[in-house]
Design an enzyme around this catalytic site. Structure first.
Site, PDB file in Angstrom:
ATOM      1  N   LYS A  26       0.860  -1.183   0.000  1.00 18.08           N
ATOM      2  CA  LYS A  26       0.000   0.000   0.000  1.00 18.08           C
ATOM      3  C   LYS A  26       0.893   1.230   0.000  1.00 18.08           C
ATOM      4  O   LYS A  26       1.689   1.437   0.922  1.00 18.08           O
ATOM      5  CB  LYS A  26      -0.902  -0.002   1.234  1.00 18.08           C
ATOM      6  N   LYS A  53      -2.199  -1.426  -3.767  1.00 17.26           N
ATOM      7  CA  LYS A  53      -3.047  -0.236  -3.735  1.00 17.26           C
ATOM      8  C   LYS A  53      -2.194   1.005  -3.786  1.00 17.26           C
ATOM      9  O   LYS A  53      -1.238   1.068  -3.017  1.00 17.26           O
ATOM     10  CB  LYS A  53      -3.869  -0.272  -2.440  1.00 17.26           C
TER      11      LYS A  53
HETATM   12 ZN   LIG Z   1      -5.646   3.527   7.981  1.00 16.55          ZN
END
Ligand SMILES: [Zn+2]
Length: 320
Positions: A193, A246
């Site tokens: 992420k 992501k």
């Molecule tokens: Zn968070």
């Protein structure tokens, strides 16, 4: 190898039926997951309809439409009515997510209920873990994150998706789930992420923008791909069942690298900024939203994602 004029690649592009027949990557609504924001009240979002939020009472009607369109699962994000330093609303048995899960579990026994596991929507400072004067504390946050995951499992979740990017959270969650009798519950880890500008509209919707600093001390630097593989490797070792990347579109190479290196299912999150860019351009007549959305999702699948979390799931499902 034969070449032009014997070989003409345009032959297979001549008609729609031929193009369909030889298409390498297809979109299927069964690979899509629709995000939902659950809060104390219902608030529409005019420009970005999929980023509106729903009360626990109004949510089932929306979820019904998604399930009826053939989308197999939803991922829930909670917005509590009160926040505190620790983010205690995250693991409250009567928290907004836990209530929503019980409601949806009862009404949609077949639908996959995924939950985002993080503290940032619940902390008064908006960070993904507990903080002191030096910043976000890693090890101190793990127990709270694990407690949150167990409370989601207890309330009926089918999978938990930790998004905090603390080191060691997958192991902490796995062990807490197992101790709580949830050894069959999978962990979909937001393994890679990135600290991304493309989360903007989400932060508005989830009211989770940090009140000081930013998240670069725990989310990944967008310049790195080898580090993403190390993140994935650790998450696999800690017990992750699915690896997520992501955002998706700025990181297609990362999705590909993760796909090539690991045999776990790979998920990609087509984030709010990716959705908003297309919506905004389409609203000005600058591009065709549907075609741009389909092309985006196809690219994400082609890069190697098995499943995609996307705000377009509901709209596109009937045609996939
Ligand atoms: Zn968070």
């Amino acid at each position: 190898m034969s070449t032009f004029p014997q070989t003409r690649l345009r032959r297979l592009r001549r008609t729609g039926a031929l193009r369909d027949l030889v298409r390498e990557t297809r979109l299927d609504r069964r690979d899509l997951v629709m995000p939902f924001f659950v809060g104390p009240d219902t608030r529409a979002n005019e420009g970005l309809p999929a980023l509106g939020r729903y009360s626990v009472a109004d949510l089932p009607r929306e979820v019904e439409a998604v399930a009826a369109a053939g989308i197999p699962g939803v991922i829930l994000f909670g917005i509590p009515d009160a926040k505190d330093e620790e983010g205690s609303g995250a693991w409250d048995a009567d928290g907004v997510i836990q209530q929503a899960l019980r409601e949806l579990r009862e009404r949609f026994p077949e639908l996959l209920l995924l939950t985002d596991v993080c503290l940032c929507e619940y902390t008064s400072h908006g960070h993904c873990g507990v903080v002191d004067e030096h910043g976000v504390l890693n090890d101190e946050s793990l127990e709270l994150i694990a407690r949150t995951a167990v409370s989601h499992a207890d309330a009926g979740a089918d999978a938990v998706c930790p998004s905090d990017m603390m080191d060691g959270r997958v192991a902490a969650i796995r062990s807490a789930l197992d101790d709580g009798g949830h050894e069959s519950l999978p962990i979909v880890s937001y393994a890679a992420k990135y600290a991304s500008a493309f989360y903007g509209p989400f932060r508005e919707a989830a009211e989770s923008a940090p009140s000081f600093g930013d998240r670069r001390g725990y989310q990944m630097d967008p310049g790195n791909v080898r580090e993403a593989l190390r993140e994935c490797e650790l998450d696999v070792a800690e017990g992750a069942d699915v690896l997520m990347v992501k955002p998706a579109l700025p990181n297609l190479d990362v999705i590909r690298a993760v796909r090539d290196r690991f045999d776990l299912p790979v998920a990609a999150y087509n984030v709010s900024g990716e959705y908003a860019m297309v919506k905004a351009a389409a609203a000005r007549g600058w591009l065709d939203e549907r075609q741009a959305a389909l092309e985006s999702l196809t690219a994400i699948r082609r890069a190697g994602a098995d499943l995609i979390v996307t705000y377009w799931a509901r709209e596109l499902a009937p045609s996939l």
